[in-house]
Scaffold this motif. Structure first.
Motif, short mmCIF file in Angstrom:
data_model
loop_
_atom_site.label_atom_id
_atom_site.label_comp_id
_atom_site.label_asym_id
_atom_site.label_seq_id
_atom_site.Cartn_x
_atom_site.Cartn_y
_atom_site.Cartn_z
N LYS A 20 26.91 69.07 28.82
CA LYS A 20 25.79 68.60 27.65
C LYS A 20 26.56 68.23 26.23
CE LYS A 20 21.51 70.00 25.61
NZ LYS A 20 20.48 71.10 25.55
N LEU A 21 27.43 68.90 25.89
CA LEU A 21 27.93 68.66 24.67
C LEU A 21 28.61 67.62 24.74
CD1 LEU A 21 29.53 72.43 24.01
CD2 LEU A 21 27.70 71.29 22.71
N LEU A 22 29.44 66.96 25.87
CA LEU A 22 30.15 65.81 26.04
C LEU A 22 29.04 64.66 25.78
CD1 LEU A 22 32.68 66.96 28.67
CD2 LEU A 22 33.43 66.04 26.50
N SER A 23 27.95 64.85 26.28
CA SER A 23 27.12 63.92 26.44
C SER A 23 26.56 63.71 25.14
CB SER A 23 25.99 63.98 27.49
OG SER A 23 25.16 65.23 27.02
N ASN A 24 26.17 64.67 24.23
CA ASN A 24 25.86 64.81 22.93
C ASN A 24 26.94 64.26 22.01
OD1 ASN A 24 23.75 66.06 23.38
ND2 ASN A 24 24.22 67.82 22.87
N PHE A 26 29.35 61.76 22.93
CA PHE A 26 29.54 60.23 23.21
C PHE A 26 28.08 59.60 22.97
CE2 PHE A 26 32.82 62.10 25.90
CZ PHE A 26 33.97 61.31 25.33
N GLU A 27 26.98 60.29 23.25
CA GLU A 27 25.69 59.17 22.89
C GLU A 27 25.72 58.23 23.95
OE1 GLU A 27 25.47 58.54 18.90
OE2 GLU A 27 25.20 60.67 18.41
N ASN A 28 26.48 58.37 25.11
CA ASN A 28 26.13 57.34 26.35
C ASN A 28 25.39 57.48 27.35
OD1 ASN A 28 27.61 56.15 28.85
ND2 ASN A 28 28.63 54.98 27.26
N ILE A 29 24.41 56.48 27.46
CA ILE A 29 23.50 56.68 28.34
C ILE A 29 23.86 56.95 29.90
CG2 ILE A 29 23.43 54.14 28.93
CD1 ILE A 29 20.42 56.60 28.72
N ASP A 30 25.01 56.55 30.15
CA ASP A 30 25.44 56.81 31.65
C ASP A 30 25.94 58.29 31.77
OD1 ASP A 30 25.12 54.11 32.54
OD2 ASP A 30 27.13 53.53 31.79
N ILE A 31 26.49 58.77 30.52
CA ILE A 31 27.12 60.14 30.59
C ILE A 31 25.71 61.15 30.38
CG2 ILE A 31 28.26 61.87 29.28
CD1 ILE A 31 30.19 59.70 28.43
N ILE A 32 24.68 60.60 29.93
CA ILE A 32 23.57 61.55 29.89
C ILE A 32 22.88 61.75 31.05
CG2 ILE A 32 21.32 61.52 28.89
CD1 ILE A 32 22.46 60.44 26.08
N SER A 33 22.71 60.38 31.90
CA SER A 33 22.10 60.38 33.17
C SER A 33 23.03 61.25 34.22
CB SER A 33 22.14 58.71 33.71
OG SER A 33 21.84 58.68 35.16
N VAL A 34 24.28 61.14 34.04
CA VAL A 34 25.01 62.27 34.79
C VAL A 34 24.66 63.46 34.79
CG1 VAL A 34 27.35 63.08 35.26
CG2 VAL A 34 27.17 60.75 35.40
N TYR A 35 24.69 63.84 33.36
CA TYR A 35 24.16 65.27 33.02
C TYR A 35 23.08 65.57 33.41
CZ TYR A 35 22.22 69.14 30.01
OH TYR A 35 21.61 70.11 30.12
N ILE A 36 21.80 64.86 33.44
CA ILE A 36 20.62 65.15 33.82
C ILE A 36 20.58 65.26 35.43
CG2 ILE A 36 18.32 64.34 34.25
CD1 ILE A 36 18.44 62.80 31.41
N LYS A 37 21.12 64.37 36.14
CA LYS A 37 21.37 64.78 37.52
C LYS A 37 21.99 66.04 38.14
CE LYS A 37 20.68 59.64 38.23
NZ LYS A 37 21.05 58.26 38.67
N THR A 38 23.28 66.23 37.21
CA THR A 38 23.76 67.40 37.70
C THR A 38 23.06 68.64 37.26
OG1 THR A 38 25.96 66.47 36.91
CG2 THR A 38 26.00 68.66 37.03
N ASP A 39 22.24 68.51 36.20
CA ASP A 39 21.33 69.67 35.97
C ASP A 39 20.35 69.64 37.19
OD1 ASP A 39 20.37 71.70 34.27
OD2 ASP A 39 18.73 70.53 33.44
N ILE A 40 19.85 68.76 37.71
CA ILE A 40 18.94 68.85 38.61
C ILE A 40 19.31 69.53 39.83
CG2 ILE A 40 17.57 67.48 40.34
CD1 ILE A 40 17.31 65.37 38.28
N ILE A 41 20.59 69.20 40.23
CA ILE A 41 21.34 69.95 41.53
C ILE A 41 21.40 71.34 41.17
CG2 ILE A 41 23.42 69.97 42.58
CD1 ILE A 41 23.77 67.14 42.14
N HIS A 42 21.58 71.74 39.88
CA HIS A 42 21.92 72.93 39.51
C HIS A 42 20.57 73.86 39.84
CE1 HIS A 42 22.99 76.69 37.14
NE2 HIS A 42 21.88 76.60 36.57
#
Length: 314
Positions: A20-24, A26-42
């Motif tokens: 999440k810190l990394l996505s914040n 970079f402010e990059n939509i692809d990284i934010i998307s990966v974070y969200i999907k990883t959070d869903i798995i968790h």
């Protein structure tokens, strides 16, 4: 929940925090998307106690950790690359803060007071001329340009527009005032308003407006002359004077805004090839075969796939 499971879930949360810190950053939509999907798995593992938590750990080892390592390296390089820009912003802010602390609105107050002083000076000048006396002290009005000309008077102007040739004038000590100007001043009871000052090399000029009229005149400090000015006004900047220090501060603020935008743009921009890697990473997360390796039950695979396919823009 066993100690082993608690450790796995705790480590998973720490990985999510890093991501999440990394996505914040970079402010990059692809990284934010990966974070969200990883959070869903968790969260699926967190909410479903029947799943094999070792597979969550395996997922992170195979995917999340590698991504975090890659993004962390890119982040460090970007921070080093942006260090000079950040330092420039900080130095600019130090100058701006120092100026704001000592800024005093003396000029604006004195400018209004000076208009009254000059009006009274002209009134006395007229009285002396009619009575053939010389009682004026010109230092009563010369103080203003001595105090403010260097910092405030405008340095860019067509000096030819500020000068005029010979006109019929009254002589008072070493100074002269145009006859026509003195008559107009008398009609308006010598009320004038200081408009702005000009400083062209070593020559200084002050522009005044006659009260309740559209007429202006120049006090030519170096030549010690006062005369009407009319047609030339359209070619002159007659806005209020601004401190050249304030002008520098405004330039620094605009520069900082541009530098901040540069930082944001550079942070969002990933090195060549990394965008493609992220796209592949996302496709792997959405791949049924990958999900099947994590979950034993097809039903959970379908649920996850449905969630991963959510439109993130909604």
């Amino acid at each position: 929940m066993s100690d082993e499971v608690a450790i796995i879930m705790s480590q998973s949360r720490r990985r999510l925090t890093k991501l999440k810190l990394l996505s914040n950053f970079f402010e990059n939509i692809d990284i934010i998307s990966v974070y969200i999907k990883t959070d869903i798995i968790h969260k699926l593992f967190e909410e479903n106690k029947t799943l094999d938590y070792n597979k969550l750990e395996l997922f992170h080892l195979q995917y999340t950790d590698s991504l975090i390592e890659l993004l962390t390296k890119i982040k460090k390089k970007k921070e080093n690359d942006l260090l000079a820009v950040i330092n420039e912003i900080n130095i600019n802010n130090q100058y701006i803060d120092a100026f704001e602390e000592k800024k005093i609105d003396n000029f604006e107050t004195d400018r209004k007071f000076y208009s009254g002083v000059f009006s009274e000076h002209l009134r006395k000048l007229y009285k002396d001329l009619t009575e053939d006396k010389f009682t004026l002290n010109w230092n009563d009005v010369l103080y203003f340009h001595k105090k403010y000309a260097v910092e405030f008077y405008r340095t860019e102007a067509d000096e030819a527009k500020l000068k005029i040739g010979h006109v019929p004038s009254y002589q008072y000590q070493d100074y002269s005032i145009e006859r026509k100007l003195l008559g107009k001043l008398n009609i308006q009871n010598f009320k004038v308003r200081f408009v702005c000052g000009y400083r062209i090399e070593r020559n200084e000029y002050e522009l005044f407006k006659i009260f309740q009229s559209n007429e202006h005149f120049i006090f030519n400090v170096e030549e010690r002359r006062l005369y009407l000015i009319d047609d030339e006004l359209s070619s002159l900047d007659t806005s209020e004077n601004e401190s050249n220090q304030a002008s520098v501060m405004n330039q620094l603020k605009r520069k900082n805004e541009q530098l901040e935008e540069t930082i944001h743009e550079n942070k969002r921009k990933l090195p060549e090839g990394v965008d493609a890697v992220l796209k592949d990473y996302q496709r792997n997360l959405e791949n049924v075969d990958i999900m099947s390796k994590i979950f034993d039950v097809n039903e959970e695979t379908n649920i996850l796939r449905a969630m991963l396919n959510l439109n993130l823009n909604n």
